[in-house]
Structure formats: structure tokens, C-alpha cells
Scaffold this active site. Structure first.
Site, short mmCIF file in Angstrom:
data_model
loop_
_atom_site.label_atom_id
_atom_site.label_comp_id
_atom_site.label_asym_id
_atom_site.label_seq_id
_atom_site.Cartn_x
_atom_site.Cartn_y
_atom_site.Cartn_z
N ASP A 20 33.79 74.04 55.38
CA ASP A 20 33.16 75.07 54.53
C ASP A 20 31.63 74.92 54.60
O ASP A 20 31.10 73.82 54.43
CB ASP A 20 33.65 74.84 53.08
N HIS A 46 28.01 81.66 44.27
CA HIS A 46 28.75 80.42 43.99
C HIS A 46 28.54 79.96 42.54
O HIS A 46 27.56 80.31 41.91
CB HIS A 46 28.28 79.31 44.94
N ASP A 76 36.46 77.34 44.55
CA ASP A 76 36.14 75.95 44.26
C ASP A 76 35.92 75.78 42.75
O ASP A 76 36.55 74.95 42.09
CB ASP A 76 34.89 75.51 45.04
N ARG A 91 46.18 57.15 36.06
CA ARG A 91 47.37 57.95 36.35
C ARG A 91 47.74 58.81 35.15
O ARG A 91 48.25 59.92 35.29
CB ARG A 91 48.54 57.03 36.73
N ARG A 119 37.52 73.18 39.81
CA ARG A 119 36.72 72.23 39.02
C ARG A 119 36.95 72.45 37.52
O ARG A 119 37.08 71.50 36.76
CB ARG A 119 35.24 72.41 39.34
P1 13P Z 1 33.19 79.54 43.83
O1 13P Z 1 32.01 78.73 43.39
O2 13P Z 1 33.15 80.91 43.24
O3 13P Z 1 34.47 78.86 43.57
O4 13P Z 1 33.06 79.74 45.43
C1 13P Z 1 33.50 78.74 46.29
C2 13P Z 1 33.10 79.00 47.69
O5 13P Z 1 32.66 80.06 48.07
C3 13P Z 1 33.28 77.91 48.64
O6 13P Z 1 32.76 78.21 49.90
O1 G3H Z 2 30.40 76.89 48.37
C1 G3H Z 2 30.30 75.73 48.02
C2 G3H Z 2 31.50 74.99 47.59
O2 G3H Z 2 31.78 75.25 46.24
C3 G3H Z 2 31.34 73.54 47.89
O3 G3H Z 2 30.50 72.96 46.97
O4 G3H Z 2 28.80 71.76 48.34
O5 G3H Z 2 29.27 71.10 45.97
O6 G3H Z 2 30.95 70.63 47.75
P1 G3H Z 2 29.83 71.51 47.28
ZN ZN Z 3 31.05 79.52 49.78
#
Ligand code: 13P
Ligand code: G3H
Ligand code: ZN
Length: 312
Positions: free
Chosen positions: A83, A184, A260, A285, A264
Site C-alpha cells: 500500500d 485518509h 484502515d 490474550r 483501527r
Molecule cells: P482510511 O484511512 O479511510 O481507512 O483509508 C485507508 C487507505 O486508503 C489505505 O491506503
Molecule cells: O493510507 C494509509 C494507510 O492507512 C496506512 O497507514 O502509513 O500509518 O500504516 P500507515
Molecule cells: Zn490510501
């Protein structure tokens, strides 16, 4: 089944007018929860790993966790995807490390530079049988919103449909992430959630039958925001893409929906609740099991929203 790439998945998703859920993974509980949900819902799934996830968990551990998931659920088509690959070297490392799909994100570079770096990644990845997602346009946050009423950002930051066609033709990328109003994180809109679906329709019309991707697609599920806040969290005004908008986008050419933040939030809400109700617990656990279960529940719901159920 071993790991797969996205080609067949996207073809079927476009035909069936639904979207594949793409979920970020950082640890064992997330991998287990997402794959268990996908198995129960008979859904192909994309597990995606960011640069930050690789730094947090060590890339080798994440790869091995995903391999374990594939072994446990051979019936579920699983993609291992990088990603937001920030440069050629990280994309190359992912290709060399067995990922079946990589994203090169040069969306903050100039158009010609974005094309050049994307093309370089595509050339390398395709040589090794790996597919490439690229991004055009910018997913800016709500600080660029116009006024209080909506998420309408400056036109120049959205994906331009003409440029999208040229970009895909010149780079040969396999899928394209588009900017149509998402961003995001947990604070996507100051006012009513808004996506430029007309623009999406136009892009999909010009790139007929081509897979489009929606980043920043979490719904920031109000139930989890409330649960976090109730048990000591502080997330005032958190707001995401409504499920109705997600469902509409999934029928208009978006065949990969990235999530993502909702993972969370589900995990944090469950942990906060557990610690508030069981202050005596200190066995990981005891608190990670309900958190994992909550993530599974959330992912099963998300797969329904995307229409990604009974697709295996
Ligand atoms: P969100 O922050 O909306 O969950 O987006 C995640 C994302 O685009 C990861 O690439
Ligand atoms: O788009 C970003 C994803 O939410 C990943 O986030 O870079 O904090 O792992 P991160
Ligand atoms: Zn993204």
C-alpha cells in the site's frame, strides 16, 4: 490456493458491480480477523501492507502471517499488496519479497514525473508477474474543504478524466486510485460527506472496463467513535464516507475499496471497553481476543456493504 493477484478478482468485480475489500494489516490479530471474516462471507480479499506496517512489524513477519492465512484458508483468494509504495526501491523490495500486487504512489509528483516513476515500477513488476496500482490526483484532507457544508475540494486536486486515460495508456498500470473527495484518516469531512460521483462516472466511462480504486474509504463507523469516546477516547467530529456512498461507488467502477481507519477504530473501541470493564486484566490474550472478534465483525459488515459476499 496460493496467493493470487488482482486480475481475475477485478474482472469479476467490475462485471458484477461490486468491490473487493482491501484491508491494512500490521499484526497477527488483524490478519486473522480479516481472513476469518472473508472465509465466513466467501469473499476474495486484499491484505495490504504499508511502509509503516513494514517498519512496525518487520516485513518478514507480515509475509509469514499472510502465508499462514493462505494455508489456513486455501479456499479464500488472497492478494498480498504493498500500500502506498513511496518509491521504486520499496516496490522492488515488495516484488522481490513475494507480494502479488504493489502500489506506486507518486501522486504528489508532477504529472510527467508520476508517469515516469509509475512506468519504471510497472516494467519491473510485470517482468515478475506482479500487478501495479498507481494514483492520480490528491487525497487531501478536510483542511481544504470549501466552507463548513461539504467535502468539496479544489478542482485541481481531483483526478482529471482526460489525464486518467493518458496516464493509464502511457504507464500500463493495472489499476488506478482516483481522487473524488475522500481522504485518509478519521476526519474526512467537516460537513455532510460528499463524493464527486459524476466525476467517477466520467472516468469510468472513458476507461471502460478498467479497475478503479478508492482510498480513504473508511466510514469512520459512528458506533466505534462513540464507543471510543465513551471509554476515555477523544475523537470529536470524526466522520467518514457513508455506507450509501461506498455502495454507490462500488457500482460505478470502483472495484477496490481501501480500509484502515475502521480497523483501527474497531480494535481501539473494543480494547477501551474491555479495559474499562475489566481493569484487573493484564493477560494480552484476554483483551486481544475480543478486539480481534470486533474487527472480524466489522469486516464482515464491510464486505456486505461492498457487495463482496458469496463471490468465491
Ligand atoms: P482510511 O484511512 O479511510 O481507512 O483509508 C485507508 C487507505 O486508503 C489505505 O491506503
Ligand atoms: O493510507 C494509509 C494507510 O492507512 C496506512 O497507514 O502509513 O500509518 O500504516 P500507515
Ligand atoms: Zn490510501
Amino acid at each position: 490456493m496460493s496467493l493470487v493477484d488482482t486480475k481475475d478478482m477485478f474482472k469479476k468485480a467490475l462485471k458484477g458491480k461490486y468491490a473487493i475489500g482491501a484491508f491494512n494489516v500490521n499484526n497477527m490479530e488483524l490478519v486473522q480477523a480479516i481472513v476469518a471474516a472473508a472465509a465466513e462471507k466467501k469473499a476474495p480479499v486484499i491484505l495490504q501492507i504499508s511502509k509503516g506496517a513494514r517498519e512496525y512489524a518487520n516485513p518478514l513477519y507480515l509475509t509469514k502471517l499472510i502465508e499462514a492465512a493462505v494455508e489456513e484458508h486455501p479456499e479464500v483468494p488472497i492478494v498480498m499488496h504493498l500500500d502506498h509504495g513511496p518509491d521504486f526501491n520499496l516496490c522492488k523490495a515488495a516484488v522481490d519479497g513475494g507480494y502479488t500486487s504493489v502500489m506506486i504512489d507518486a501522486s504528489h509528483d508532477k504529472f510527467e514525473d508520476n508517469i515516469a516513476i509509475t512506468k519504471k515500477v510497472v516494467d519491473y513488476a510485470h517482468k515478475h508477474g506482479v500487478v501495479v496500482e498507481a494514483e492520480l490526483g490528491q487525497l487531501v484532507g478536510s483542511q481544504f474543504d470549501e466552507g463548513e457544508s461539504g467535502g468539496k475540494i479544489g478542482n485541481g486536486l481531483y483526478t482529471d478524466p482526460n489525464q486518467a486515460v493518458e496516464f493509464v495508456e502511457r504507464t500500463g498500470c493495472d489499476s488506478l486510485a482516483v481522487a473524488i473527495g475522500t481522504s485518509h484518516g478519521a476526519y474526512k469531512f467537516k460537513g455532510e460527506p460528499y463524493l464527486d460521483l459524476e466525476r467517477l462516472k466520467e472516468i469510468a466511462k472513458r476507461l471502460k472496463g478498467y479497475p478503479l480504486v478508492l482510498h480513504g474509504a473508511s466510514s469512520v463507523i459512528p458506533e466505534y467513535v462513540q464507543m471510543c469516546n465513551k471509554f476515555g477516547g477523544k475523537l470529536p467530529g470524526a466522520r467518514g464516507v457513508t455506507e450509501e456512498l461506498l455502495s454507490q461507488a462500488s457500482k460505478l467502477g470502483i472495484c477496490k475499496v481501501n480500509t484502515d481507519t475502521d480497523l483501527r477504530l474497531a480494535m481501539t473501541a473494543a480494547l477501551r471497553k474491555h479495559f474499562a470493564e475489566h481493569p484487573e486484566d493484564f493477560d494480552p490474550r484476554k483483551y486481544l481476543a475480543p478486539a480481534r472478534e470486533e474487527v472480524k465483525k466489522m469486516v464482515m459488515h464491510k464486505l456486505e456493504v461492498l457487495g463482496n459476499v458469496n463471490r468465491i
